[in-house]
Motif scaffolding. Structure first.
Motif, PDB file in Angstrom:
ATOM      1  N   THR A   1      45.749  37.825  39.914  1.00  0.00           N
ATOM      2  CA  THR A   1      46.482  38.482  40.997  1.00  0.00           C
ATOM      3  C   THR A   1      47.077  39.780  40.482  1.00  0.00           C
ATOM      4  N   ASP A   2      47.556  40.594  41.408  1.00  0.00           N
ATOM      5  CA  ASP A   2      48.255  41.818  41.032  1.00  0.00           C
ATOM      6  C   ASP A   2      49.522  41.492  40.257  1.00  0.00           C
TER       7      ASP A   2
ATOM      8  N   TYR B   1      37.760  37.261  47.679  1.00  0.00           N
ATOM      9  CA  TYR B   1      39.114  37.595  47.215  1.00  0.00           C
ATOM     10  C   TYR B   1      39.222  37.681  45.696  1.00  0.00           C
TER      11      TYR B   1
ATOM     12  N   TYR C   1      48.370  34.815  48.484  1.00  0.00           N
ATOM     13  CA  TYR C   1      47.276  35.775  48.383  1.00  0.00           C
ATOM     14  C   TYR C   1      47.764  37.121  47.855  1.00  0.00           C
ATOM     15  N   SER C   2      46.977  37.683  46.952  1.00  0.00           N
ATOM     16  CA  SER C   2      47.278  38.981  46.357  1.00  0.00           C
ATOM     17  C   SER C   2      46.065  39.891  46.495  1.00  0.00           C
TER      18      SER C   2
ATOM     19  N   ARG D   1      43.317  42.452  45.581  1.00  0.00           N
ATOM     20  CA  ARG D   1      42.656  42.813  44.331  1.00  0.00           C
ATOM     21  C   ARG D   1      41.702  43.959  44.595  1.00  0.00           C
TER      22      ARG D   1
END
Length: 438
Positions: free
Chosen positions: A58-59, A165, A336-337, A339
């Protein structure tokens, strides 16, 4: 050829982010450096090297890696920082520019870190050693205990799925795996060192043997014959690759524990399609019910992403209802991040940050209910527990065969011993969730 004299009596500090595969690989790197005379730095000791094995799922993971590297440089300004892992693979230039970083090693170069350090000791020249993930073909083995009783055995690396994702295929490269013979030999070596439990790890372990005539089930059957290893756990396996035969095998195996970790990611078929997953909710439910029919006491952990692009309120509610209806034990909930470079960025609508957090809290509440419903019936039951050494002043801890975390007062000599334990009541769910992840 490495010149051992360049290392002298140097010390290293190791820090790992992310999955248990990363932890296994870090332990292997530490063991290899130890063979060349580089020992782990003790508390309060100034290290010569800091090895950071990064994550980029993830970020937020990227951010934590950057913060840690900067923190290590502030605390140990004279140490050479070596960075490897997914973040180093995907953003090598960004990593190389961070203060104190002397070596950036790509995802497939972890086992060459001793060689890179040897060269740096002689030249003092910073280096970035990363090649495109599409060119990575070799499988780098790893089987290490690390700081715990359990061993982590890497059997596979890379992924060919390209979910919308996810950046892992770009970071880890194509799916590849070791040979059954070589992996069994590593398990035998772990047994010879006194290992009792092995966690089978990889990026997509159900893909083991892809392109060859053997399969993950073939590997499990061979591992099941290794004398000395009393427990195996399958760390994570895709639902479409968790075959009915694998479930049947685990149900009838003495050494493979009644414990599964299966990523779902969403309980809504429309979101699963947007995510480019390889199954639907009907297949997932079938697998969960099949496990429970064969092993009613089995622990099932499930990965879930909330707030993904395209997850409307209606789709989220369907996901909640589906997950709450499953015979599973615990959810690993991820917010959720975004990308860069993923296909998900083309999907709408976008879920607002505050809504993501609300949905995360809602799904965590579902997870707590599922866990209590699973664990409570075992109160007063006797289950076998593999005890692990504890920190000074703390109780001994360990896990039952079906992955319930237990704490008890026990003498230190019972470390790495399987003992029958009568289970008490549930401790804080938050503490259980914090400490019991594979």
């Amino acid at each position: 050829m490495i010149d051992h004299s360049t290392f002298g009596t140097r010390t290293a500090l190791f820090h790992t982010f992310g999955c248990k595969l990363n932890f296994a690989e870090t332990s292997t790197v530490a063991a290899m450096l130890s063979e060349h005379g580089v020992r782990r730095a003790t508390a309060g000791e100034e290290p010569d090297f800091v090895v950071v094995n990064t994550c980029s799922v993830t970020d937020l993971a990227d951010k934590k890696c950057r913060q840690a590297i900067r923190s290590f440089h502030r605390r140990h300004p004279s140490a050479a920082i070596i960075v490897t892992g997914c973040y180093a693979q995907l953003k090598s230039d960004e990593v190389a520019a961070l203060p104190g970083v002397q070596i950036v090693a790509g995802i497939d170069r972890k086992l060459d870190i001793a060689e890179f350090i040897d060269e740096w000791c002689r030249t003092r020249k910073p280096r970035t050693l990363v090649r495109p993930s599409r060119d990575i073909r070799e499988f780098s083995p790893s089987c290490s205990r690390g700081d715990r009783t359990r061993y982590f055995l890497k059997v596979q690396d890379g992924c060919d799925y390209w979910c919308s994702y996810c950046t892992i295929p770009a970071a880890r490269g194509r799916s590849r795996s070791g040979s059954v013979k070589d992996i069994v030999a590593q398990a035998e070596a772990a047994a010879a060192e006194g290992g009792r439990e092995i966690v089978i790890t990889g990026v997509n372990i159900g893909d083991f043997g892809k392109g060859r005539d053997d399969s993950f089930l073939d590997l499990c059957r061979e591992l099941d014959q290794v004398d000395g290893i009393e427990r195996y756990r399958i760390s994570s396996i895709e639902p479409n690759l968790l075959t009915d035969d694998i479930i049947d095998f685990v149900a009838n195996s003495r050494r493979f524990m009644p414990h599964f970790h299966v990523p779902l990611q969403s309980g809504d078929d429309e979101v699963l399609a947007l995510m480019r997953r390889h199954y639907d909710t009907e297949l997932f439910r079938h697998k969960m019910e099949l496990i429970k029919a064969a092993m009613p006491h089995a622990f099932i952990g499930v990965d879930l992403i909330v707030g993904a692009r395209g997850e409307t309120e209606e789709r989220f509610m369907r996901s909640c209802e589906f997950v709450a209806s499953l015979p599973v034990s615990r959810l690993h909930v991820f917010t959720y991040s975004e990308r860069p470079g993923t296909r998900a960025l083309e999907i709408g609508p976008v879920v607002a940050p505050e809504e993501k957090h609300r949905r995360t809290r809602r799904m965590l509440a579902v997870s707590e209910t599922l866990y209590r419903n699973f664990a409570s019936p075992f109160e007063g039951c006797v289950r076998p527990v593999l005890l692990e050494h504890s920190k000074p002043g703390r109780k001994m801890s360990g896990f039952t065969d079906n992955y319930l975390r237990v704490e008890l007062d026990a003498p230190a000599e019972l470390d790495n011993t399987i003992v029958p334990v009568c289970l008490g009541g549930l401790d804080s769910v938050e503490e259980i969730f914090k400490d019991s992840s594979l």
